[in-house]
Design an enzyme around this catalytic site. Structure first.
Site, PDB file in Angstrom:
ATOM      1  N   ASP A   1       0.937  -1.216  -0.080  1.00  0.00           N
ATOM      2  CA  ASP A   1      -0.011  -0.147  -0.050  1.00  0.00           C
ATOM      3  C   ASP A   1       0.970   1.187   0.276  1.00  0.00           C
ATOM      4  OD1 ASP A   1      -2.487  -1.476   0.183  1.00  0.00           O
ATOM      5  OD2 ASP A   1      -2.467  -1.652   2.323  1.00  0.00           O
TER       6      ASP A   1
ATOM      7  N   TYR B   1       5.966  -9.955   7.158  1.00  0.00           N
ATOM      8  CA  TYR B   1       5.916  -8.538   7.277  1.00  0.00           C
ATOM      9  C   TYR B   1       6.436  -8.200   8.827  1.00  0.00           C
ATOM     10  CZ  TYR B   1       3.222  -7.289   3.051  1.00  0.00           C
ATOM     11  OH  TYR B   1       2.770  -7.173   1.833  1.00  0.00           O
TER      12      TYR B   1
END
Length: 261
Positions: free
Chosen positions: A51, A110
């Site tokens: 994103d 992540y």
């Protein structure tokens, strides 16, 4: 011939990975650099779609060429020069013609960084919490994610995902160490980091998971409440999405690459 690019990037100045009209993206920047060097359009496919504002310590992308690359070192030098300071190209190597940067990835990881020390030098790469979070309770909730299959509660509404099923294999909060972010990003030890690994992630999923776990850490939500949110499969029930600048795509693993960091 198909090639894999290994790269990292600072996501602050990009509107995410994917090319889009009227916005600068990582994919667009790389494709423009490749086209300039190779004098032809070179579409690329990434391992995922980060994103806006999200960073990548390790990202892979593939592209196809009609002829082999004669000088890989020269190509990397040219890419690093043309793409600007926010992208670093680490390697380029030939793979099988059917290898796919997205579909062949077997695991992605992540990390989300939280600090308790307010600093103008840290905010681009971490989220500042003015109060300490209960890491024990957050880890109790995070451990429950290993039992979950359907992550609809953390999926972006109206996304194009065909399924919200994910296999989360690791989800844990740990104290920050001085060397938690490699390559000299100076993050103090006074903080925590969330690490999560899975076969795949839904759009906005990690930031929504972190936001809900932070509610647990603040005492706004207990373990039963967290489980209830997951089981409701309703994004509106979960916590708010956390800022993207503290999130890093940390690693991507493939069965045919054995030199992942």
């Amino acid at each position: 011939m198909r090639y894999f690019l290994k790269l990292s990037y600072n996501g602050l100045r990009f509107h995410g990975w994917q090319s889009q009209p009227n916005a600068v993206s990582v994919q667009q920047t790389i494709e423009t650099a490749l086209a300039t060097i190779l004098r032809r359009p070179v579409p690329i496919t990434g391992a995922g779609r980060t994103d806006a504002g999200v960073h990548a310590r390790c990202m892979y992308a593939h592209f196809d060429l009609e002829h082999p690359i004669e000088d890989k070192r020269r190509l990397l030098l040219s890419l690093n020069r043309l793409a600007g300071k926010d992208i670093s190209f680490l390697d380029v190597f030939e793979v099988n013609d059917d290898a796919h940067a997205r579909f062949d990835a077997i695991e992605r990881s992540y990390k989300y960084f939280v600090t308790y020390a307010k600093s103008p030098f840290l905010y681009p790469y971490s989220w500042f919490s003015p109060t300490r979070l209960d890491i024990v309770k957050m880890n109790e909730a995070a451990e429950f994610l290993l039992e979950v299959e359907d992550f609809s509660s953390f999926a972006k509404l109206h996304s194009d995902s065909k399924t919200n099923i994910c296999d989360v294999r690791k989800a844990i909060w740990t104290p920050l160490n001085g060397d938690s972010i490699n390559s000299g990003l100076s993050i103090p030890t006074d903080g925590i980091v969330f690490t999560i690994s899975a076969d795949r992630f839904l759009r906005n999923m990690v930031r929504a998971v972190v936001g809900t776990l932070v509610d647990v850490g603040r005492g706004k939500l207990n373990l039963d409440g967290f489980k209830n949110i997951v089981e409701r499969k309703d994004r509106c029930a979960a916590g708010s999405s956390m800022p993207g600048e503290a999130l890093f795509l940390w690693d991507v693993k493939y069965p045919f690459i054995d030199n992942n960091p």
